[in-house]
Design an enzyme around this catalytic site. Structure first.
Site, PDB file in Angstrom:
ATOM      1  N   LYS A   9       5.182   9.730  -4.124  1.00  0.00           N
ATOM      2  CA  LYS A   9       5.921   9.372  -2.927  1.00  0.00           C
ATOM      3  C   LYS A   9       6.825   8.028  -3.753  1.00  0.00           C
ATOM      4  O   LYS A   9       6.236   7.174  -4.545  1.00  0.00           O
ATOM      5  CB  LYS A   9       5.492   9.063  -1.664  1.00  0.00           C
ATOM      6  CG  LYS A   9       4.407   7.773  -1.789  1.00  0.00           C
ATOM      7  CD  LYS A   9       4.913   6.421  -1.531  1.00  0.00           C
ATOM      8  CE  LYS A   9       3.807   5.268  -1.562  1.00  0.00           C
ATOM      9  NZ  LYS A   9       4.467   3.923  -2.004  1.00  0.00           N
ATOM     10  N   ASP A 136      -1.850   5.038   2.928  1.00  0.00           N
ATOM     11  CA  ASP A 136      -0.816   6.158   2.453  1.00  0.00           C
ATOM     12  C   ASP A 136      -1.239   7.364   2.544  1.00  0.00           C
ATOM     13  O   ASP A 136      -0.434   8.409   2.264  1.00  0.00           O
ATOM     14  CB  ASP A 136      -0.221   5.555   1.226  1.00  0.00           C
ATOM     15  CG  ASP A 136       0.683   4.382   1.264  1.00  0.00           C
ATOM     16  OD1 ASP A 136       1.245   3.904   2.085  1.00  0.00           O
ATOM     17  OD2 ASP A 136       1.043   3.867   0.192  1.00  0.00           O
TER      18      ASP A 136
END
Ligand code: C5P
Length: 302
Positions: A9, A136
């Protein structure tokens, strides 16, 4: 043997709102999955343990590895009896780099375990388990383009990023996430990203608008010893990026380019001064679910 892709990401924005009594920070981030990925090859075996190996000799494979932590949390939280697996982790995402590699490996293990052992387990429950593994990990479960708040576990889907390409460059030093968070005095941050403007630019499919609003508050408090980060950012812009930023707690920086060809060309230049460079494209939540063999909800259920 099942193959699960774990996508990296980048943060299109990263804002820190306040320090919480539990020591974590309340965040507001627009996150984007990208096609750079690790692969987990998983196969059941006898026993109740996870036998992990990776292509990186320095990565621990014991219980401190996030893949092991994810499996342990899954079995504890669902009450399903632990099973044994052989997991071969092929890392391509750089380690300790702000690109969510570890979180994504943990998320991929959770997706595999749900698909094979508990397909009825709701998304919300898998997201809750993911948050126990790391801040995350919930985003990495279904990825795509999303607004993440709280510790990172409160997710809302955002409009997909328009077609573009990323060029990632990682300097040769790691930055420790807890160390960097320890430097933060949230009330002293001078600038904040325009998160609402970023979401609006996404909704309008306005790539130049997205690129203008890339911002990560960590960049402003980076110790001078990490100044290579600012240098690389400037060089990415010199190599034609429409916008550039550091991702997560760094040190990886990325530039956004109109297309793959432009990003590849810049990679040729950046590769002369930076050992790790990678070109990647945005990946949607639907692609991640499809690749994981899960139902592709029109509206991902965060
Ligand atoms: O949750 P995770 O293990 O990824 O977090 C690593 C460290 O980063 C935490 O121990 C904490 O120091 C810091 N952190 C934080 N606020 C967040 C996420 C992480 O302070 N929202």
């Amino acid at each position: 043997m099942a193959e699960e892709r774990a996508y990296a990401k980048v943060n299109l924005t990263l804002d820190i709102l306040r320090r919480r009594p539990d020591g974590y920070h309340d965040m507001r981030m627009v996150m984007q999955s990208i096609s750079l990925c690790d692969t987990l090859s998983v196969e059941p075996k006898a026993g109740r343990d996870i036998q992990l190996d990776t292509n990186l000799s320095f990565l621990p494979c014991d219980r401190s590895n996030i893949v092991q932590k994810a499996a342990a949390a899954f079995f504890t939280e669902t009450g399903i009896a632990p099973a044994g697996y052989r997991v071969s982790l092929h890392k391509r995402i750089p380690v300790c780099a702000g690109t969510g590699g570890g979180s994504s490996d943990g998320a991929a293990m959770l997706r595999y375990l749900r698909r094979t052992l508990a397909p009825e387990l709701p998304d919300g429950e898998l997201l809750r388990i993911a948050a126990l593994v790391g801040s995350d990990v919930p985003f990495c479960l279904f990825g795509g383009t999303a607004l993440a708040e709280g510790r990172g576990e409160l997710l809302q889907p955002a409009a997909p990023l328009p077609k573009c390409a990323f060029l990632l460059c990682k300097p040769d030093f790691p930055i420790s996430t807890p160390e960097l968070f320890a430097q933060v005095r949230a009330h002293r941050l001078r600038y904040h990203p325009d998160t609402v403007g970023m979401l609006q630019a996404l909704a309008e499919g306005d790539l130049p608008g997205v690129c203008r609003r890339l911002y990560n508050v960590f960049e402003d408090i980076l110790p001078r010893k990490y100044q290579k980060v600012w240098e690389l950012k400037r060089l990415l812009m010199d190599c034609g990026a429409m916008g550039a930023s550091m991702t997560g707690s760094g040190p990886t920086v990325f530039g956004i380019y109109a297309g793959r060809m432009e990003a590849e060309e810049a990679a040729g230049e950046m590769g002369k001064i930076c050992r790790f460079v990678a070109v990647a494209e945005p990946v949607s939540s639907e692609e991640i679910r499809r690749a994981a063999g899960e139902r592709g909800d029109a509206q991902p259920a965060f």
